[in-house]
Design a protein around this motif. Structure first.
Motif, PDB file in Angstrom:
ATOM      1  N   LEU A   1      33.965  44.729  43.543  1.00  0.00           N
ATOM      2  CA  LEU A   1      35.249  44.370  42.951  1.00  0.00           C
ATOM      3  C   LEU A   1      35.143  43.035  42.221  1.00  0.00           C
ATOM      4  O   LEU A   1      34.312  42.188  42.586  1.00  0.00           O
ATOM      5  CB  LEU A   1      36.329  44.266  44.032  1.00  0.00           C
ATOM      6  N   PRO A   2      36.013  42.799  41.240  1.00  0.00           N
ATOM      7  CA  PRO A   2      35.987  41.533  40.505  1.00  0.00           C
ATOM      8  C   PRO A   2      36.766  40.434  41.220  1.00  0.00           C
ATOM      9  O   PRO A   2      37.754  39.883  40.707  1.00  0.00           O
ATOM     10  CB  PRO A   2      36.632  41.904  39.170  1.00  0.00           C
ATOM     11  N   VAL A   3      36.346  40.122  42.409  1.00  0.00           N
ATOM     12  CA  VAL A   3      37.002  39.093  43.211  1.00  0.00           C
ATOM     13  C   VAL A   3      35.936  38.358  44.012  1.00  0.00           C
ATOM     14  O   VAL A   3      34.952  38.960  44.448  1.00  0.00           O
ATOM     15  CB  VAL A   3      38.075  39.729  44.134  1.00  0.00           C
ATOM     16  N   GLY A   4      36.132  37.062  44.197  1.00  0.00           N
ATOM     17  CA  GLY A   4      35.150  36.250  44.907  1.00  0.00           C
ATOM     18  C   GLY A   4      35.567  35.948  46.332  1.00  0.00           C
ATOM     19  O   GLY A   4      35.857  36.858  47.110  1.00  0.00           O
ATOM     20  N   ASP A   5      35.667  34.658  46.644  1.00  0.00           N
ATOM     21  CA  ASP A   5      35.926  34.241  48.023  1.00  0.00           C
ATOM     22  C   ASP A   5      37.404  34.060  48.339  1.00  0.00           C
ATOM     23  O   ASP A   5      37.745  33.584  49.423  1.00  0.00           O
ATOM     24  CB  ASP A   5      35.193  32.917  48.306  1.00  0.00           C
TER      25      ASP A   5
ATOM     26  N   VAL B   1      28.253  48.378  55.469  1.00  0.00           N
ATOM     27  CA  VAL B   1      28.954  48.453  54.195  1.00  0.00           C
ATOM     28  C   VAL B   1      28.738  47.112  53.509  1.00  0.00           C
ATOM     29  O   VAL B   1      28.865  46.060  54.123  1.00  0.00           O
ATOM     30  CB  VAL B   1      30.464  48.709  54.367  1.00  0.00           C
ATOM     31  N   VAL B   2      28.411  47.147  52.225  1.00  0.00           N
ATOM     32  CA  VAL B   2      28.114  45.941  51.460  1.00  0.00           C
ATOM     33  C   VAL B   2      29.273  45.645  50.518  1.00  0.00           C
ATOM     34  O   VAL B   2      29.816  46.555  49.881  1.00  0.00           O
ATOM     35  CB  VAL B   2      26.817  46.111  50.647  1.00  0.00           C
ATOM     36  N   PHE B   3      29.655  44.370  50.443  1.00  0.00           N
ATOM     37  CA  PHE B   3      30.617  43.952  49.428  1.00  0.00           C
ATOM     38  C   PHE B   3      29.883  43.203  48.333  1.00  0.00           C
ATOM     39  O   PHE B   3      29.052  42.330  48.612  1.00  0.00           O
ATOM     40  CB  PHE B   3      31.710  43.055  50.003  1.00  0.00           C
ATOM     41  N   ARG B   4      30.203  43.526  47.077  1.00  0.00           N
ATOM     42  CA  ARG B   4      29.556  42.874  45.944  1.00  0.00           C
ATOM     43  C   ARG B   4      30.621  42.430  44.945  1.00  0.00           C
ATOM     44  O   ARG B   4      31.469  43.221  44.531  1.00  0.00           O
ATOM     45  CB  ARG B   4      28.571  43.849  45.280  1.00  0.00           C
ATOM     46  N   SER B   5      30.586  41.139  44.587  1.00  0.00           N
ATOM     47  CA  SER B   5      31.487  40.608  43.571  1.00  0.00           C
ATOM     48  C   SER B   5      30.890  40.860  42.187  1.00  0.00           C
ATOM     49  O   SER B   5      29.717  40.560  41.941  1.00  0.00           O
ATOM     50  CB  SER B   5      31.698  39.113  43.779  1.00  0.00           C
ATOM     51  N   VAL B   6      31.693  41.439  41.285  1.00  0.00           N
ATOM     52  CA  VAL B   6      31.208  41.779  39.943  1.00  0.00           C
ATOM     53  C   VAL B   6      32.139  41.164  38.903  1.00  0.00           C
ATOM     54  O   VAL B   6      33.319  40.916  39.165  1.00  0.00           O
ATOM     55  CB  VAL B   6      31.142  43.306  39.756  1.00  0.00           C
ATOM     56  N   PRO B   7      31.645  40.912  37.700  1.00  0.00           N
ATOM     57  CA  PRO B   7      32.511  40.400  36.630  1.00  0.00           C
ATOM     58  C   PRO B   7      33.603  41.412  36.270  1.00  0.00           C
ATOM     59  O   PRO B   7      33.400  42.630  36.345  1.00  0.00           O
ATOM     60  CB  PRO B   7      31.540  40.195  35.456  1.00  0.00           C
ATOM     61  N   LEU B   8      34.735  40.893  35.856  1.00  0.00           N
ATOM     62  CA  LEU B   8      35.851  41.765  35.496  1.00  0.00           C
ATOM     63  C   LEU B   8      35.482  42.718  34.367  1.00  0.00           C
ATOM     64  O   LEU B   8      35.846  43.900  34.399  1.00  0.00           O
ATOM     65  CB  LEU B   8      37.069  40.922  35.101  1.00  0.00           C
ATOM     66  N   ALA B   9      34.732  42.223  33.365  1.00  0.00           N
ATOM     67  CA  ALA B   9      34.365  43.081  32.235  1.00  0.00           C
ATOM     68  C   ALA B   9      33.522  44.269  32.687  1.00  0.00           C
ATOM     69  O   ALA B   9      33.723  45.401  32.230  1.00  0.00           O
ATOM     70  CB  ALA B   9      33.616  42.262  31.183  1.00  0.00           C
TER      71      ALA B   9
ATOM     72  N   THR C   1      43.034  39.103  38.750  1.00  0.00           N
ATOM     73  CA  THR C   1      42.867  37.771  38.173  1.00  0.00           C
ATOM     74  C   THR C   1      44.044  36.847  38.455  1.00  0.00           C
ATOM     75  O   THR C   1      43.860  35.638  38.602  1.00  0.00           O
ATOM     76  CB  THR C   1      42.657  37.859  36.649  1.00  0.00           C
ATOM     77  N   GLU C   2      45.258  37.406  38.548  1.00  0.00           N
ATOM     78  CA  GLU C   2      46.437  36.569  38.759  1.00  0.00           C
ATOM     79  C   GLU C   2      46.943  36.622  40.199  1.00  0.00           C
ATOM     80  O   GLU C   2      47.087  35.583  40.846  1.00  0.00           O
ATOM     81  CB  GLU C   2      47.542  36.984  37.790  1.00  0.00           C
ATOM     82  N   VAL C   3      47.196  37.813  40.695  1.00  0.00           N
ATOM     83  CA  VAL C   3      47.732  37.930  42.055  1.00  0.00           C
ATOM     84  C   VAL C   3      46.708  37.448  43.080  1.00  0.00           C
ATOM     85  O   VAL C   3      47.065  36.825  44.083  1.00  0.00           O
ATOM     86  CB  VAL C   3      48.158  39.386  42.332  1.00  0.00           C
ATOM     87  N   LEU C   4      45.429  37.709  42.818  1.00  0.00           N
ATOM     88  CA  LEU C   4      44.369  37.271  43.738  1.00  0.00           C
ATOM     89  C   LEU C   4      43.711  35.984  43.248  1.00  0.00           C
ATOM     90  O   LEU C   4      42.502  35.880  43.144  1.00  0.00           O
ATOM     91  CB  LEU C   4      43.321  38.375  43.891  1.00  0.00           C
TER      92      LEU C   4
END
Length: 295
Positions: free
Chosen positions: A166-170, A224-232, A256-259
């Motif tokens: 997902l496009p989300v970090g920490d 289960v692995v979580f991976r942060s990916v760029p929004l594009a 990008t806004e709510v999170l």
């Protein structure tokens, strides 16, 4: 205010005023929160009308001709707008629907809303304005992200496959158990004392998406692995699977806004409504794993 005829109708309609049957309309009644509300209302002996685009009682937000048949004879409405109150024009649509509800003799509306979404808050204000002008009792449930997104919603398939990208970090979010939303909605529909209230509902702990995935891994006994990916890259992947642009724009807004950290603080809203603490995400994922949600 409503006319004298409408006021008399409020006094003579509904089980709480004279033993007559009342009908609860649950919009989005086959969805995550709606299905749970339907089950709880039926368990309490309520007459329930399930409304969605695919149910026997068809309700299409884009087709106002479907609204009046769904509202006929209804005394309470659980209002869950799809796809999201953040989309342009949602405030005008839910306000128009609420005016139709008031004209049909509905007495109570419970609106499902979201935290930290300016569009959702405009929709709340629009519904509340109609309620004040018509004497309709209105309760707003302003909710954080659902824990069920990982077990039966849009993330469940990826979790079952072993990787969630997902496009989300920490950033952290106090994920909320949809069972708590359903319990709160039923109380607001059936019990006095919730009119005019806005409850901000969250889970008890703020967790990152990586934290949630670790808890799921522990509960199901498989990694289960979580991976942060760029929004594009995220958008391109979904677009390749045929997801339309308006849905992609909504997802981009949410990620990008709510999170962006604005909603990271847990609240005691569940305690305020239900008189008990909010459900723990760890308990939910254990139940989900036992039920085979990710097998």
């Amino acid at each position: 205010m409503r006319s004298g005829v409408s006021a008399m109708a409020r006094l003579t309609r509904g089980r709480w005023t004279g033993g007559m049957t009342r009908i609860q309309l649950v919009t989005g009644g086959t969805g995550t929160t709606g299905s749970r509300i339907v089950q709880r209302l039926q368990a309490r002996g309520e007459q329930v009308r399930v409304a969605s685009r695919s149910s026997e009682c068809v309700l299409d937000w884009a087709d106002p001709a479907t609204w009046d048949p769904a509202l006929r004879g209804v005394t309470g409405v659980y209002l869950a707008y799809a796809p999201d109150l953040a989309v342009p024009g949602a405030d005008a649509t839910v306000a128009a629907f609420t005016r139709r509800a008031a004209a049909a003799g509905v007495q109570r509306v419970v609106l499902l809303s979201g935290r930290g979404e300016p569009g959702a808050q405009r929709a709340e204000q629009a519904v509340q304005q109609v309620a004040r002008g018509t004497g309709l009792a209105c309760t707003v449930l302003r909710c954080s992200w659902f824990a069920q997104n990982f077990s039966e919603g849009q993330f469940a398939e990826a979790v079952a496959a072993g990787e969630l990208a997902l496009p989300v970090g920490d950033v952290v979010e106090p994920f909320l158990d949809a069972d708590d939303i359903a319990d709160a909605a039923v109380l607001a529909l059936l019990d006095d004392g919730h009119a005019g209230r806005t409850y901000e509902l969250t889970g008890p702990r703020a967790l990152s998406f990586a934290d949630v995935v670790r808890e799921i891994s522990a509960a199901r006994g498989r990694p289960v692995v979580f991976r942060s990916v760029p929004l594009a890259a995220f958008r391109a992947e979904l677009a390749g699977h045929g997801v339309p642009d308006d849905v992609l724009d909504l997802l981009a807004h949410l990620f990008t806004e709510v999170l962006d950290g604005r909603n990271s603080r847990p609240t005691d809203g569940v305690q305020q409504v239900l008189g008990r603490p909010a459900g723990e995400l760890a308990d939910h994922v254990r139940r989900a794993a036992t039920a085979g949600c990710w097998t």
